[in-house]
Design a protein around this motif. Sequence first.
Motif, PDB file in Angstrom:
ATOM      1  N   GLU A 104     -30.256  59.167   6.512  1.00 11.58           N
ATOM      2  CA  GLU A 104     -31.655  59.029   6.930  1.00 11.58           C
ATOM      3  C   GLU A 104     -32.554  59.288   5.729  1.00 11.58           C
ATOM      4  O   GLU A 104     -32.780  60.433   5.335  1.00 11.58           O
ATOM      5  CB  GLU A 104     -31.997  60.005   8.061  1.00 11.58           C
ATOM      6  N   SER A 105     -33.059  58.214   5.132  1.00 15.99           N
ATOM      7  CA  SER A 105     -33.860  58.339   3.913  1.00 15.99           C
ATOM      8  C   SER A 105     -35.224  58.963   4.171  1.00 15.99           C
ATOM      9  O   SER A 105     -35.908  59.375   3.243  1.00 15.99           O
ATOM     10  CB  SER A 105     -34.045  56.963   3.265  1.00 15.99           C
ATOM     11  N   SER A 106     -35.634  59.024   5.451  1.00 16.37           N
ATOM     12  CA  SER A 106     -36.934  59.623   5.786  1.00 16.37           C
ATOM     13  C   SER A 106     -36.839  61.132   5.997  1.00 16.37           C
ATOM     14  O   SER A 106     -37.818  61.765   6.369  1.00 16.37           O
ATOM     15  CB  SER A 106     -37.513  58.955   7.036  1.00 16.37           C
ATOM     16  N   GLY A 107     -35.632  61.707   5.812  1.00 19.28           N
ATOM     17  CA  GLY A 107     -35.490  63.155   5.926  1.00 19.28           C
ATOM     18  C   GLY A 107     -36.374  63.873   4.929  1.00 19.28           C
ATOM     19  O   GLY A 107     -36.672  63.351   3.843  1.00 19.28           O
ATOM     20  N   LYS A 108     -36.813  65.077   5.265  1.00 14.81           N
ATOM     21  CA  LYS A 108     -37.783  65.792   4.446  1.00 14.81           C
ATOM     22  C   LYS A 108     -37.109  66.838   3.554  1.00 14.81           C
ATOM     23  O   LYS A 108     -36.135  67.483   3.940  1.00 14.81           O
ATOM     24  CB  LYS A 108     -38.811  66.488   5.344  1.00 14.81           C
ATOM     25  N   ILE A 109     -37.676  67.017   2.358  1.00 17.03           N
ATOM     26  CA  ILE A 109     -37.207  68.021   1.415  1.00 17.03           C
ATOM     27  C   ILE A 109     -38.402  68.535   0.627  1.00 17.03           C
ATOM     28  O   ILE A 109     -39.417  67.839   0.502  1.00 17.03           O
ATOM     29  CB  ILE A 109     -36.145  67.423   0.463  1.00 17.03           C
ATOM     30  N   ALA A 110     -38.310  69.750   0.128  1.00 18.04           N
ATOM     31  CA  ALA A 110     -39.377  70.287  -0.715  1.00 18.04           C
ATOM     32  C   ALA A 110     -39.442  69.473  -2.011  1.00 18.04           C
ATOM     33  O   ALA A 110     -38.408  69.131  -2.579  1.00 18.04           O
ATOM     34  CB  ALA A 110     -39.111  71.759  -1.026  1.00 18.04           C
ATOM     35  N   PRO A 111     -40.640  69.136  -2.487  1.00 21.44           N
ATOM     36  CA  PRO A 111     -40.769  68.261  -3.660  1.00 21.44           C
ATOM     37  C   PRO A 111     -40.296  68.924  -4.952  1.00 21.44           C
ATOM     38  O   PRO A 111     -40.372  70.146  -5.109  1.00 21.44           O
ATOM     39  CB  PRO A 111     -42.269  67.967  -3.705  1.00 21.44           C
ATOM     40  N   LEU A 112     -39.787  68.090  -5.862  1.00 20.27           N
ATOM     41  CA  LEU A 112     -39.390  68.503  -7.213  1.00 20.27           C
ATOM     42  C   LEU A 112     -38.324  69.604  -7.206  1.00 20.27           C
ATOM     43  O   LEU A 112     -38.292  70.444  -8.093  1.00 20.27           O
ATOM     44  CB  LEU A 112     -40.618  68.989  -8.006  1.00 20.27           C
TER      45      LEU A 112
END
Length: 352
Positions: free
Chosen positions: A249-257
Amino acid sequence: MKRVLLHSAFWLVYLLQDTVLEFVWVGPALKNIPEDVQFWMAFKAAIAAVLPKLLFTYFILYVVIKEIIKGNVRLSWIILQVMAAFIIIIILHRIVFVYYINPVIYGGVLKERPLFHVLSVLLAVMDIGFVSGVAITMKLLRIQLVAREREKNLIKEKLGAELKFLRHQTNPHFLFNTLNNIYALARKQSEHTAEVVMRLSKLLRFILYESKSNLITIEDELRILDDYIALEKIRYDRLTIHFQREIDESSGKIAPLLLLPLVENAFKHGASESRFDSFIRIHVQLQQGRLTFNIENTKENHTAEEIRDNIGLGNVRRQLELMYKEYDLQLQNEPHLFSVRLYINLTSYAQV
């Protein structure tokens, strides 16, 4: 307004409870009076008796407790104030019963004891102490809850500020390394210099604007990795890069950088320090909110000394501590290979 309503509700409930107790307590002595009249008399008696309790309770709530919180008054003086106020309120309580409730409300039907009869004074102490104790306890609990909420907010603000500092610290670190790359290309008068500047501009745009969000999509994070790798590949001719991804799922969320410093570290301490052919292998797997990120790079110092976090790895570790409840970061330093394994349960985001 809300506080007034809460206080009014508290005293109304207490009045009803005290009326019922008064009705049950005095009822047997008022046999010739109808029950509805008895209940009305008990209600009027409860109202008269509540006045001394109100005075003592609010003296404690808005004078004594405030002085204790401020800490400007000695404890002995506070104790003396409370004792003096309590004695005065007990006297007032007895006066109300002896000279108003019994002769006026009950018409002298009840046999009233002397003003300072021991048993009557003890009953007055219990009567005043019960309602005042309940009200004071509720006030102290509320103060404690407010203090805990304030402390929680302060901790949240502190952690948020620390997280912003870590990201801002990472950005100059990344920019410094990239500018070194551009400087090296410019000295060689490389035709790739303009392309590198363009890619750097694209990365900086992302860092300045999109990275301000608490979460971004995995797709955006991997796109930044692709741009950074493409930028670095221009500089290194004898470098082989394998980038494998398994994303459900490419729309999964992660903290940036969060992943960029790990890739940057592989280039800085791998390809940039290698005189011969080298490689960087990256494998990203995301399955049902569980992210596994593996990266390994060749190195030429031929040592397997103890691993020490540099700025990039240290920042990643601290950001993980702040942002996720379930994660694991493992580093392995072998004579010819350095590898990093990162596991994150992306559903355990801590909401800093």
